[in-house]
Write a protein that holds these residues in place. Sequence first.
Motif, mmCIF file in Angstrom:
data_model
loop_
_atom_site.group_PDB
_atom_site.id
_atom_site.type_symbol
_atom_site.label_atom_id
_atom_site.label_comp_id
_atom_site.label_asym_id
_atom_site.label_seq_id
_atom_site.Cartn_x
_atom_site.Cartn_y
_atom_site.Cartn_z
ATOM 1 N N VAL A 1 -10.305 16.178 4.262
ATOM 2 C CA VAL A 1 -9.741 14.985 4.883
ATOM 3 C C VAL A 1 -8.356 14.713 4.289
ATOM 4 O O VAL A 1 -8.226 14.538 3.074
ATOM 5 C CB VAL A 1 -10.643 13.754 4.636
ATOM 6 C CG1 VAL A 1 -9.998 12.507 5.237
ATOM 7 C CG2 VAL A 1 -12.027 13.978 5.230
ATOM 8 N N ALA A 2 -7.333 14.684 5.151
ATOM 9 C CA ALA A 2 -6.033 14.155 4.726
ATOM 10 C C ALA A 2 -6.167 12.641 4.840
ATOM 11 O O ALA A 2 -6.034 12.054 5.912
ATOM 12 C CB ALA A 2 -4.924 14.684 5.618
ATOM 13 N N ALA A 3 -6.483 12.006 3.719
ATOM 14 C CA ALA A 3 -6.975 10.631 3.713
ATOM 15 C C ALA A 3 -5.914 9.613 4.111
ATOM 16 O O ALA A 3 -4.821 9.581 3.538
ATOM 17 C CB ALA A 3 -7.524 10.286 2.330
ATOM 18 N N ALA A 4 -6.251 8.765 5.074
ATOM 19 C CA ALA A 4 -5.392 7.655 5.451
ATOM 20 C C ALA A 4 -5.387 6.609 4.333
ATOM 21 O O ALA A 4 -6.346 6.496 3.574
ATOM 22 C CB ALA A 4 -5.885 7.022 6.747
ATOM 23 N N THR A 5 -4.294 5.861 4.230
ATOM 24 C CA THR A 5 -4.187 4.806 3.221
ATOM 25 C C THR A 5 -4.106 3.446 3.905
ATOM 26 O O THR A 5 -3.098 3.132 4.546
ATOM 27 C CB THR A 5 -2.931 5.002 2.351
ATOM 28 O OG1 THR A 5 -2.961 6.284 1.736
ATOM 29 C CG2 THR A 5 -2.859 3.922 1.266
ATOM 30 N N PRO A 6 -5.146 2.635 3.805
ATOM 31 C CA PRO A 6 -5.095 1.283 4.402
ATOM 32 C C PRO A 6 -4.294 0.317 3.521
ATOM 33 O O PRO A 6 -4.342 0.401 2.297
ATOM 34 C CB PRO A 6 -6.562 0.873 4.478
ATOM 35 C CG PRO A 6 -7.243 1.683 3.432
ATOM 36 C CD PRO A 6 -6.468 2.952 3.266
ATOM 37 N N PHE A 7 -3.555 -0.567 4.186
ATOM 38 C CA PHE A 7 -2.790 -1.597 3.484
ATOM 39 C C PHE A 7 -3.270 -2.974 3.935
ATOM 40 O O PHE A 7 -3.754 -3.133 5.057
ATOM 41 C CB PHE A 7 -1.291 -1.467 3.787
ATOM 42 C CG PHE A 7 -0.702 -0.149 3.372
ATOM 43 C CD1 PHE A 7 -0.292 0.056 2.061
ATOM 44 C CD2 PHE A 7 -0.546 0.885 4.286
ATOM 45 C CE1 PHE A 7 0.261 1.271 1.678
ATOM 46 C CE2 PHE A 7 0.005 2.098 3.904
ATOM 47 C CZ PHE A 7 0.410 2.295 2.600
ATOM 48 N N ASP A 8 -3.084 -3.975 3.060
ATOM 49 C CA ASP A 8 -3.422 -5.342 3.461
ATOM 50 C C ASP A 8 -2.212 -6.014 4.107
ATOM 51 O O ASP A 8 -1.172 -5.372 4.313
ATOM 52 C CB ASP A 8 -3.955 -6.148 2.272
ATOM 53 C CG ASP A 8 -2.915 -6.371 1.170
ATOM 54 O OD1 ASP A 8 -1.704 -6.259 1.443
ATOM 55 O OD2 ASP A 8 -3.322 -6.666 0.035
ATOM 56 N N HIS A 9 -2.312 -7.300 4.412
ATOM 57 C CA HIS A 9 -1.255 -7.989 5.158
ATOM 58 C C HIS A 9 0.035 -8.132 4.367
ATOM 59 O O HIS A 9 1.090 -8.401 4.929
ATOM 60 C CB HIS A 9 -1.746 -9.380 5.594
ATOM 61 C CG HIS A 9 -1.954 -10.330 4.458
ATOM 62 N ND1 HIS A 9 -3.045 -10.269 3.621
ATOM 63 C CD2 HIS A 9 -1.194 -11.372 4.014
ATOM 64 C CE1 HIS A 9 -2.962 -11.230 2.719
ATOM 65 N NE2 HIS A 9 -1.850 -11.913 2.933
ATOM 66 N N THR A 10 -0.026 -7.926 3.038
ATOM 67 C CA THR A 10 1.183 -8.016 2.219
ATOM 68 C C THR A 10 1.878 -6.665 2.060
ATOM 69 O O THR A 10 2.964 -6.599 1.480
ATOM 70 C CB THR A 10 0.847 -8.562 0.818
ATOM 71 O OG1 THR A 10 0.094 -7.569 0.088
ATOM 72 C CG2 THR A 10 0.049 -9.848 0.906
ATOM 73 N N GLY A 11 1.234 -5.617 2.534
ATOM 74 C CA GLY A 11 1.783 -4.274 2.359
ATOM 75 C C GLY A 11 1.262 -3.571 1.123
ATOM 76 O O GLY A 11 1.655 -2.434 0.835
ATOM 77 N N ALA A 12 0.367 -4.220 0.378
ATOM 78 C CA ALA A 12 -0.246 -3.605 -0.802
ATOM 79 C C ALA A 12 -1.432 -2.739 -0.386
ATOM 80 O O ALA A 12 -1.988 -2.891 0.701
ATOM 81 C CB ALA A 12 -0.710 -4.684 -1.771
ATOM 82 N N ILE A 13 -1.816 -1.810 -1.258
ATOM 83 C CA ILE A 13 -2.993 -0.995 -0.993
ATOM 84 C C ILE A 13 -4.219 -1.887 -0.841
ATOM 85 O O ILE A 13 -4.467 -2.768 -1.670
ATOM 86 C CB ILE A 13 -3.221 0.008 -2.142
ATOM 87 C CG1 ILE A 13 -2.079 1.013 -2.225
ATOM 88 C CG2 ILE A 13 -4.542 0.742 -1.956
ATOM 89 C CD1 ILE A 13 -2.162 1.902 -3.453
ATOM 90 N N TYR A 14 -4.976 -1.660 0.214
ATOM 91 C CA TYR A 14 -6.201 -2.433 0.472
ATOM 92 C C TYR A 14 -7.327 -1.733 -0.288
ATOM 93 O O TYR A 14 -8.058 -0.918 0.255
ATOM 94 C CB TYR A 14 -6.456 -2.451 1.976
ATOM 95 C CG TYR A 14 -7.466 -3.461 2.461
ATOM 96 C CD1 TYR A 14 -8.354 -4.097 1.601
ATOM 97 C CD2 TYR A 14 -7.538 -3.773 3.812
ATOM 98 C CE1 TYR A 14 -9.272 -5.010 2.060
ATOM 99 C CE2 TYR A 14 -8.468 -4.699 4.296
ATOM 100 C CZ TYR A 14 -9.327 -5.309 3.405
ATOM 101 O OH TYR A 14 -10.245 -6.220 3.864
#
Length: 228
Positions: A1-14
């Motif tokens: 898996v080329a892992a996706a990176t989710p972010f929160d509403h501030t742009g920080a790592i979720y």
Amino acid sequence: VAAATPFDHTGAIYRTKVQHNFEKWSRTAVAGFVVGTHAGEGPLLTADEKVELTALAAKSVPEGKVILLDVSSEGVRLAVSLAQRGAEAGAKAVVSLVPHEYRSMMYGAEAQSLYFRALADQSPVPVVIHNAPLTTGVDLAPETVAKLAAHPNIRGIIETGTPVGRIAHLRAVCGKDFGILAGTEGQLWESLRTGANGGALAFASAAPYATIAIWEANRTREEEAGID
């Protein structure tokens, strides 16, 4: 898996979502994960964030599944530093694109080879080359890859956006022990049939079971299932 990176509403790592994703993917038969690639929003991540993602993955992934960290940098010093920190966080190997900001200087095989050999000499974990000419504007010649494959700490290559026939060419010049992974979703079946050991795919983030089905069809030689 080329892992996706989710972010929160501030742009920080979720972080909670990151851990959830790795736990969910780990319940499938995928072999491992590549963290911080272009497909995983790598250009938007700092070095510290890439290391943190690696550590989060290491906490969420069971024994037996491999974590690779993308350390693509324009210079060896930065790539080596990230490789060392990534290894401490749990990465079992690192991946790097060819440096390409100064691509007119990097077309030469000598400069390309120097970067990867220097990274491999200093990295505490194995190095995997990522050849993605549509992204970098630089295409590693199979003959250059074959020479790099002789380095004991360079273990494989991910081919993204190149003709599927290149897989067979690489297999012929690099030998049977050099790892070759397909990085192009639409060519996975053909790549496996022509010598790839597997795939490192963004599509697997969203649909790991569908990706595994193609692998299994190849393993069991069920061509009709693989094509479908």
